[in-house]
Scaffold this active site. Sequence first.
Site, PDB file in Angstrom:
ATOM      1  N   HIS A  14       0.805  -1.228   0.000  1.00 25.35           N
ATOM      2  CA  HIS A  14       0.000   0.000   0.000  1.00 25.35           C
ATOM      3  C   HIS A  14       0.834   1.274   0.000  1.00 25.35           C
ATOM      4  CE1 HIS A  14      -3.462  -2.356  -0.342  1.00 25.35           C
ATOM      5  NE2 HIS A  14      -3.183  -3.044   0.754  1.00 25.35           N
ATOM      6  N   HIS A  47       2.946  -8.167  -2.997  1.00 22.70           N
ATOM      7  CA  HIS A  47       2.011  -8.933  -3.832  1.00 22.70           C
ATOM      8  C   HIS A  47       2.002  -8.329  -5.232  1.00 22.70           C
ATOM      9  CE1 HIS A  47      -2.447 -10.537  -4.156  1.00 22.70           C
ATOM     10  NE2 HIS A  47      -1.684 -10.915  -5.170  1.00 22.70           N
ATOM     11  N   ARG A  49       0.176  -8.258  -8.195  1.00 26.13           N
ATOM     12  CA  ARG A  49      -1.140  -8.695  -8.681  1.00 26.13           C
ATOM     13  C   ARG A  49      -1.155  -8.704 -10.197  1.00 26.13           C
ATOM     14  NH1 ARG A  49      -5.570  -8.455  -4.636  1.00 26.13           N
ATOM     15  NH2 ARG A  49      -6.822  -8.990  -6.440  1.00 26.13           N
ATOM     16  N   ARG A  53      -2.128  -3.372  -9.671  1.00 23.93           N
ATOM     17  CA  ARG A  53      -2.779  -2.185  -9.091  1.00 23.93           C
ATOM     18  C   ARG A  53      -1.898  -1.482  -8.062  1.00 23.93           C
ATOM     19  NH1 ARG A  53      -7.592  -4.986  -5.625  1.00 23.93           N
ATOM     20  NH2 ARG A  53      -8.016  -5.895  -7.657  1.00 23.93           N
ATOM     21  N   GLU A  74       4.103 -12.562  -3.066  1.00 23.03           N
ATOM     22  CA  GLU A  74       2.759 -13.146  -3.166  1.00 23.03           C
ATOM     23  C   GLU A  74       2.335 -13.138  -4.632  1.00 23.03           C
ATOM     24  OE1 GLU A  74       0.098 -10.959  -0.716  1.00 23.03           O
ATOM     25  OE2 GLU A  74       1.170 -11.452   1.107  1.00 23.03           O
ATOM     26  N   THR A 105      -7.360  -9.539  -0.851  1.00 21.42           N
ATOM     27  CA  THR A 105      -7.462 -10.991  -0.981  1.00 21.42           C
ATOM     28  C   THR A 105      -8.559 -11.529  -0.055  1.00 21.42           C
ATOM     29  OG1 THR A 105      -5.091 -10.909  -1.295  1.00 21.42           O
ATOM     30  CG2 THR A 105      -6.067 -13.088  -1.088  1.00 21.42           C
ATOM     31  N   GLU A 155       0.182 -20.050   5.196  1.00 19.50           N
ATOM     32  CA  GLU A 155      -0.156 -18.792   5.872  1.00 19.50           C
ATOM     33  C   GLU A 155      -1.655 -18.815   6.114  1.00 19.50           C
ATOM     34  OE1 GLU A 155       1.620 -15.171   4.514  1.00 19.50           O
ATOM     35  OE2 GLU A 155      -0.037 -13.960   5.277  1.00 19.50           O
ATOM     36  N   HIS A 199      -3.406 -10.955   7.507  1.00 16.88           N
ATOM     37  CA  HIS A 199      -4.505 -10.267   6.824  1.00 16.88           C
ATOM     38  C   HIS A 199      -5.391  -9.548   7.832  1.00 16.88           C
ATOM     39  CE1 HIS A 199      -7.516  -9.042   3.940  1.00 16.88           C
ATOM     40  NE2 HIS A 199      -6.615  -9.320   3.021  1.00 16.88           N
ATOM     41  N   GLY A 200      -5.401  -8.242   7.707  1.00 17.45           N
ATOM     42  CA  GLY A 200      -6.287  -7.413   8.521  1.00 17.45           C
ATOM     43  C   GLY A 200      -5.807  -7.180   9.939  1.00 17.45           C
TER      44      GLY A 200
HETATM   45  N1  PXP Z   1      -0.756 -12.075   3.848  1.00 16.69           N
HETATM   46  C1  PXP Z   1      -1.291 -12.247   2.615  1.00 16.69           C
HETATM   47  C2  PXP Z   1      -1.113 -13.573   1.958  1.00 16.69           C
HETATM   48  C3  PXP Z   1      -1.957 -11.191   1.961  1.00 16.69           C
HETATM   49  O1  PXP Z   1      -2.470 -11.376   0.743  1.00 16.69           O
HETATM   50  C4  PXP Z   1      -2.047  -9.938   2.609  1.00 16.69           C
HETATM   51  C5  PXP Z   1      -2.712  -8.791   1.934  1.00 16.69           C
HETATM   52  O2  PXP Z   1      -2.108  -8.519   0.736  1.00 16.69           O
HETATM   53  C6  PXP Z   1      -1.449  -9.807   3.880  1.00 16.69           C
HETATM   54  C7  PXP Z   1      -0.840 -10.888   4.494  1.00 16.69           C
HETATM   55  C8  PXP Z   1      -1.452  -8.516   4.610  1.00 16.69           C
HETATM   56  O3  PXP Z   1      -2.740  -8.110   4.908  1.00 16.69           O
HETATM   57  P1  PXP Z   1      -2.986  -6.634   5.457  1.00 16.69           P
HETATM   58  O4  PXP Z   1      -2.506  -5.707   4.386  1.00 16.69           O
HETATM   59  O5  PXP Z   1      -4.439  -6.596   5.684  1.00 16.69           O
HETATM   60  O6  PXP Z   1      -2.170  -6.494   6.711  1.00 16.69           O
END
Ligand code: PXP
Length: 257
Positions: A14, A47, A49, A53, A74, A105, A155, A199-200
């Site tokens: 990001h 990642h 993609r 993006r 990723e 994701t 993961e 994630h999150g």
């Molecule tokens: N792990 C994986 C496999 C992901 O795809 C992501 C999001 O791209 C993350 C971790 C990190 O998630 P967040 O950006 O919500 O912390």
Amino acid sequence: MTTQHLRLGVNIDHVATIRNARGGGHPDPVRAARLAAAAGADGITAHLREDRRHISDTDIDRLVNNIDLPLNLEIAATDEMLSIAVRHKPHAACIVPEKRQEVTTEGGLDAAGGIVLLRPYCTALAAAGIRVSLFIDPEARQLDAAKALGAPVVELHTGAFCEAFLEDREGPPVKAELKRLEAAAAHAAALGLECHAGHGLTYDTVGFVAAIGSVVELNIGHFLVGEAIFCGLDSAIKRMRVLMDQARADGAGARSA
Ligand code: PXP
């Protein structure tokens, strides 16, 4: 199995999202990766993609050549992504599901339903010396499939837990989702799979996952980059590190008590 040092992989996608909002080169994800290393990250996650993006092909080139930390790339299970991974040979490749219209994701990879599709990708990545990780929901059948695919790492998708926490941090769904993560991490350990999670995750949720002793790495991005707006990336990463280490130490204390 309890691992004392819990690794933090900082996801820099990001930073690229903000850069791409205007074009040009600022803010630079490679600079963020270097800063993350100095702040105590153990790895960098990016990642690439299919729709590019956020992270670009040039970002991957520059990350591979300019950072000392292990890179966790990723990718979706496509021939294009496989050839990019094999060309760059990152430390690890995490296979994730990708839908063009999704904001992020959503949900884990269906490894159980996709063994035939995934096997050639897992085999080719491993043959290139890349550690294969599968981003899956915390379900026994997905872990069993990862094992069958020969992936050394999984993961666990923590999104459902984090969303339940946002809805109602005391509610039964939070407890149920945490139980799912704990059971999946234990199952991964029993299968001999290295267990990561992400994630999150935020300052509020990280401790619950960090306390699960068989999880050895957390990958965190969006919250850290968002928080960096208010306090700087260095400080956001350091705070996350402290919370992870505290929860890990408390978890270990509770287990040995
Ligand atoms: N792990 C994986 C496999 C992901 O795809 C992501 C999001 O791209 C993350 C971790 C990190 O998630 P967040 O950006 O919500 O912390």
